[in-house]
Design a protein around this motif. Structure first.
Motif, short mmCIF file in Angstrom:
data_model
loop_
_atom_site.label_atom_id
_atom_site.label_comp_id
_atom_site.label_asym_id
_atom_site.label_seq_id
_atom_site.Cartn_x
_atom_site.Cartn_y
_atom_site.Cartn_z
N LEU A 88 0.83 -1.21 0.00
CA LEU A 88 0.00 0.00 0.00
C LEU A 88 0.86 1.26 0.00
CD1 LEU A 88 -2.83 -1.08 2.46
CD2 LEU A 88 -2.98 -0.83 -0.03
N THR A 89 1.97 1.24 0.75
CA THR A 89 2.89 2.37 0.77
C THR A 89 3.50 2.59 -0.61
OG1 THR A 89 3.40 1.98 3.10
CG2 THR A 89 4.97 3.31 1.85
N ALA A 90 3.88 1.50 -1.28
CA ALA A 90 4.46 1.61 -2.62
C ALA A 90 3.45 2.18 -3.61
CB ALA A 90 4.96 0.24 -3.09
N LEU A 91 2.20 1.75 -3.51
CA LEU A 91 1.16 2.28 -4.41
C LEU A 91 0.98 3.79 -4.20
CD1 LEU A 91 -1.51 -0.57 -4.17
CD2 LEU A 91 -0.09 -0.02 -6.14
N GLU A 92 1.01 4.23 -2.95
CA GLU A 92 0.86 5.66 -2.66
C GLU A 92 2.10 6.44 -3.08
OE1 GLU A 92 -0.08 5.70 1.49
OE2 GLU A 92 -2.14 5.04 1.15
N THR A 93 3.29 5.91 -2.79
CA THR A 93 4.54 6.59 -3.12
C THR A 93 4.69 6.77 -4.64
OG1 THR A 93 5.60 5.65 -1.18
CG2 THR A 93 7.06 6.47 -2.90
N ASN A 94 4.34 5.73 -5.39
CA ASN A 94 4.45 5.78 -6.85
C ASN A 94 3.27 6.47 -7.52
OD1 ASN A 94 6.88 4.35 -6.76
ND2 ASN A 94 5.80 2.39 -6.79
N GLU A 95 2.34 6.96 -6.70
CA GLU A 95 1.13 7.61 -7.19
C GLU A 95 0.41 6.74 -8.22
OE1 GLU A 95 2.11 11.58 -8.44
OE2 GLU A 95 2.93 12.10 -6.48
N THR A 96 0.35 5.44 -7.92
CA THR A 96 -0.32 4.48 -8.79
C THR A 96 -1.83 4.60 -8.69
OG1 THR A 96 1.53 2.99 -8.44
CG2 THR A 96 -0.45 2.01 -9.33
N TRP A 97 -2.31 5.10 -7.58
CA TRP A 97 -3.74 5.21 -7.41
C TRP A 97 -4.08 6.48 -6.66
CZ3 TRP A 97 -5.62 1.15 -3.29
CH2 TRP A 97 -4.98 1.38 -2.10
#
Length: 154
Positions: free
Chosen positions: A69-78
């Motif tokens: 979840l942190t990676a998704l937020e950091t990469n602005e994937t969602w």
């Protein structure tokens, strides 16, 4: 009766069901080298959760989910947005895997949150499609073949 989940003797189980095609009739570990047999056994003892409910019970899997979840937020994937009126959200599912080192020990637990994209309809749920990125090894291979064959590239 064997306690191993890897063996299927073909005998009736506790529920009274009978497997007419036991796995043991086509797969055997006896032809594997001792080191490879140890490797397959060591991998099979590490279980992976089948659902997020099971994963939340283990601190290792909970941490893997938090990292995803942190990676998704950091990469602005969602991003969280309001759902348009009359639309249903597309579901998602957690996938869990153990990643192993060369010495057969578990390196880390990996959790991925994936969309159930098979429920989407083009033009309704999405307009653009994802374009995969070519790996450098693929580009180098193409260039090497083109040089050997004398092809012109543009």
């Amino acid at each position: 009766m064997s306690n191993s989940k890897l063996e299927d003797t073909g005998s009736p189980s506790r529920t009274g069901l009978h497997n007419p095609y036991p796995l043991s009739s086509v797969i055997s570990y006896k032809f594997l080298s001792p080191s490879f047999r140890a490797f397959t056994t060591s991998i099979s003892i590490h279980t992976e959760p089948k659902s997020h409910i099971q994963a939340l019970k283990g601190p290792i899997w909970r941490e893997a989910m938090e990292q995803e979840l942190t990676a998704l937020e950091t990469n602005e994937t969602w991003s969280i947005v309001d759902l348009p009126p009359g639309k249903k959200p597309i579901g998602c599912k957690w996938i869990f895997r153990n990643k192993f080192k060369a010495d057969r020990s578990v390196e880390h637990a990996k959790a991925r949150l994936v969309a159930k994209g098979f429920t989407q309809r083009k033009g309704i749920d999405f307009h653009d499609t994802f374009s995969p990125v070519a790996k450098m090894i693929s580009i180098r291979t193409l260039l090497a073949v083109a040089a050997i064959k004398g092809w012109d590239l543009q």
